[in-house]
Scaffold this active site. Structure first.
Site, short mmCIF file in Angstrom:
data_model
loop_
_atom_site.label_atom_id
_atom_site.label_comp_id
_atom_site.label_asym_id
_atom_site.label_seq_id
_atom_site.Cartn_x
_atom_site.Cartn_y
_atom_site.Cartn_z
N ARG A 4 -3.80 -10.45 4.73
CA ARG A 4 -4.03 -10.52 3.26
C ARG A 4 -2.92 -9.81 2.27
NH1 ARG A 4 -6.69 -6.82 -0.56
NH2 ARG A 4 -7.84 -7.65 -2.15
N LYS A 54 0.74 -1.17 -0.01
CA LYS A 54 -0.02 -0.07 -0.06
C LYS A 54 0.65 1.38 -0.09
CE LYS A 54 -4.45 -1.64 1.42
NZ LYS A 54 -5.59 -1.62 2.08
#
Length: 363
Positions: free
Chosen positions: A338, A303
Site C-alpha cells: 500500500r 511513515k
C-alpha cells in the site's frame, strides 16, 4: 505455555535444481530453503533453530506432538497459494506483488492531506494511480495519524462517497479505508469492493455484520487499541509474536463468525502504537506472518520510521525509504503493498519481476 512459530528464510532466486530443498512462499514468486523455528514461553523467546527445509520433518518429529502439529499447520499455510481476491467484476491474482494506491480524501492526513483538492481532482488522482499500475485504489476519508481528531461518520461519507462513485463507474477496483460501519455501507453501495479496517472490525459494533453481509475481501490490521486512538499502547512482551498472535486470533474469530478465510487479508500495522524498533522488527520478520494463512498487505509508505532513520526527512521526502521498505516486503512474499508513490513503486516491482523471471528461466 510454550508456542511455536516458523519464519521462512534463506531465500533463493530459483528452485530449479533444488528438488526437495526449496519451496514456494504463499503462492508468490519467492522461494525459501530454510525456516527459523522459534519457540516462546510466557510471551518471550525460549529457543530458536535454523532448519533446512529438507530436515524440517525430522526436526518437528523430535518436538512434543502439540507443537509439532501446530508447526506443520503453519508450514501448510506458508506453502499454500492464496486464492485470487474478487472485487466486484475484477479478479486480482496474488501470484505476483500488487500495488494498492493510497487516495486520501482528507484535509489532514500526515503525508498528503488536502493535496488532491475537490472531488474531481481526487477522482483524477485515483485514475492516474490505476493507469500507473495500481491494482486497487484505497480511498480514505479520515486521518488516523497520531493525534488526528475523530470525525463524524456523515462527514466521512461526504468525503469518500462521490469519489468512489466516479472511480467505480470508470471500472476501478476500490477499497474503503474506514473503521465505521455506516461508512462501509455507503462506500460499498457507491462501488467499493474491499474493506480496509485499521481496527479489524472491532471499533464499530456493527462492522462485523456489515462486512459479513458484503461478501467482499476484508483487510484486518493490527493496532494495539481499538478506541478512538488506535496508537494507544500498553506495551508488548515481544512485538513480533504479540502482533502475530493477535492477528491469528482475529482471523480465527471471524472465521468462527462465518466469514470465509479466503476473504481475509492481514496487515501488521506498521506505525500504529509501535516504536521505531518495533517497526524494524516487524519488517525484518514479515515472512513469519505467512503462517497465519492469509494474504499479507504491507503499508510503510512515507511513515515516520523513514524520517527517523534519515535525518528527520519530512513526509514528502521519503520516497527512497518507502520504495526500499515496499521491496523488502515483496522479497518476503507480501502480496499487496500500500503506497502513495504508485509509478515509482510499480517500476521497482517491474525490475524485481524481470530479475525473478530471468532467474527462473535460466535455472
Amino acid at each position: 505455555m510454550r508456542q511455536i512459530y516458523l519464519r521462512p528464510c534463506a531465500f533463493i532466486e530459483t528452485p530449479v535444481g533444488f528438488d526437495g530443498q526449496a519451496a514456494r512462499l504463499a503462492g508468490t514468486m519467492v522461494y525459501f530453503s530454510a525456516l527459523e523455528v522459534i519457540q516462546t514461553e510466557g510471551g518471550k523467546r525460549h529457543s530458536k533453530a535454523l532448519v533446512a527445509l529438507s530436515e524440517l520433518e525430522t526436526h518437528l518429529s523430535d518436538l512434543p506432538q502439540e507443537l509439532g502439529d501446530k508447526a506443520r499447520q503453519q508450514f501448510a499455510h506458508i506453502t499454500a497459494s492464496r486464492p485470487a481476491i474478487k472485487m466486484g467484476a475484477r479478479t486480482i491474482q496474488l501470484d505476483q506483488p500488487r500495488v494498492m494506491g493510497i487516495l486520501n480524501c482528507t484535509p489532514d492526513s500526515f503525508s498528503d492531506g488536502g493535496t488532491h483538492g475537490d472531488v474531481e481532482a481526487q477522482a483524477l488522482a485515483g485514475g492516474e494511480m490505476a493507469a500507473a499500475g495500481a491494482s486497487i485504489i484505497d480511498v480514505g476519508g479520515e486521518s488516523t495519524r497520531p493525534g488526528a481528531p475523530l470525525i463524524w461518520e456523515g462527514d466521512e461519507i461526504k468525503r469518500v462517497q462521490p469519489v468512489i462513485e466516479r472511480l467505480a463507474n470508470a471500472g476501478h477496483a476500490l477499497s474503503i479505508d474506514t473503521r465505521k460501519a455506516a461508512v462501509m455501507e455507503a462506500s460499498l453501495q457507491a462501488g467499493a469492493s474491499m474493506i480496509n479496517d485499521i481496527s479489524a472490525l472491532l471499533y464499530d459494533d456493527r462492522a462485523l455484520a456489515v462486512a459479513k453481509a458484503s461478501d467482499c475481501p476484508i483487510v484486518l490490521m493490527h493496532a494495539p487499541s481499538q478506541s478512538s486512538d488506535p496508537h494507544k499502547n500498553d506495551g508488548y512482551h515481544d512485538v513480533l509474536f504479540d502482533v502475530y498472535d493477535w492477528l491469528e486470533e482475529r482471523v480465527d474469530a471471524l472465521v468462527a463468525a462465518g466469514i470465509a478465510r479466503q476473504r481475509l487479508l492481514i496487515d501488521p500495522g506498521l506505525g500504529f502504537g509501535k516504536s521505531l524498533s518495533d517497526n524494524l522488527v516487524l519488517v525484518n520478520n514479515l515472512s513469519l506472518f505467512h503462517g497465519i494463512g492469509c494474504p499479507i498487505l504491507f503499508g510503510a509508505s512515507r511513515k515516520r520510521m523513514i524520517g527517523a532513520l534519515s535525518n528527520e526527512a519530512p513526509a514528502d521526502a521519503r520516497l527512497g525509504g518507502s520504495i526500499f521498505l515496499a521491496m523488502k516486503a515483496v522479497e518476503q512474499g507480501a502480496h499487496i503493498v500500500r503506497v502513495h508513490d504508485v509509478p515509482e513503486t510499480v517500476q521497482a516491482i517491474h525490475v524485481w519481476r524481470g530479475l525473478r523471471d530471468s532467474a527462473l528461466t535460466a535455472g
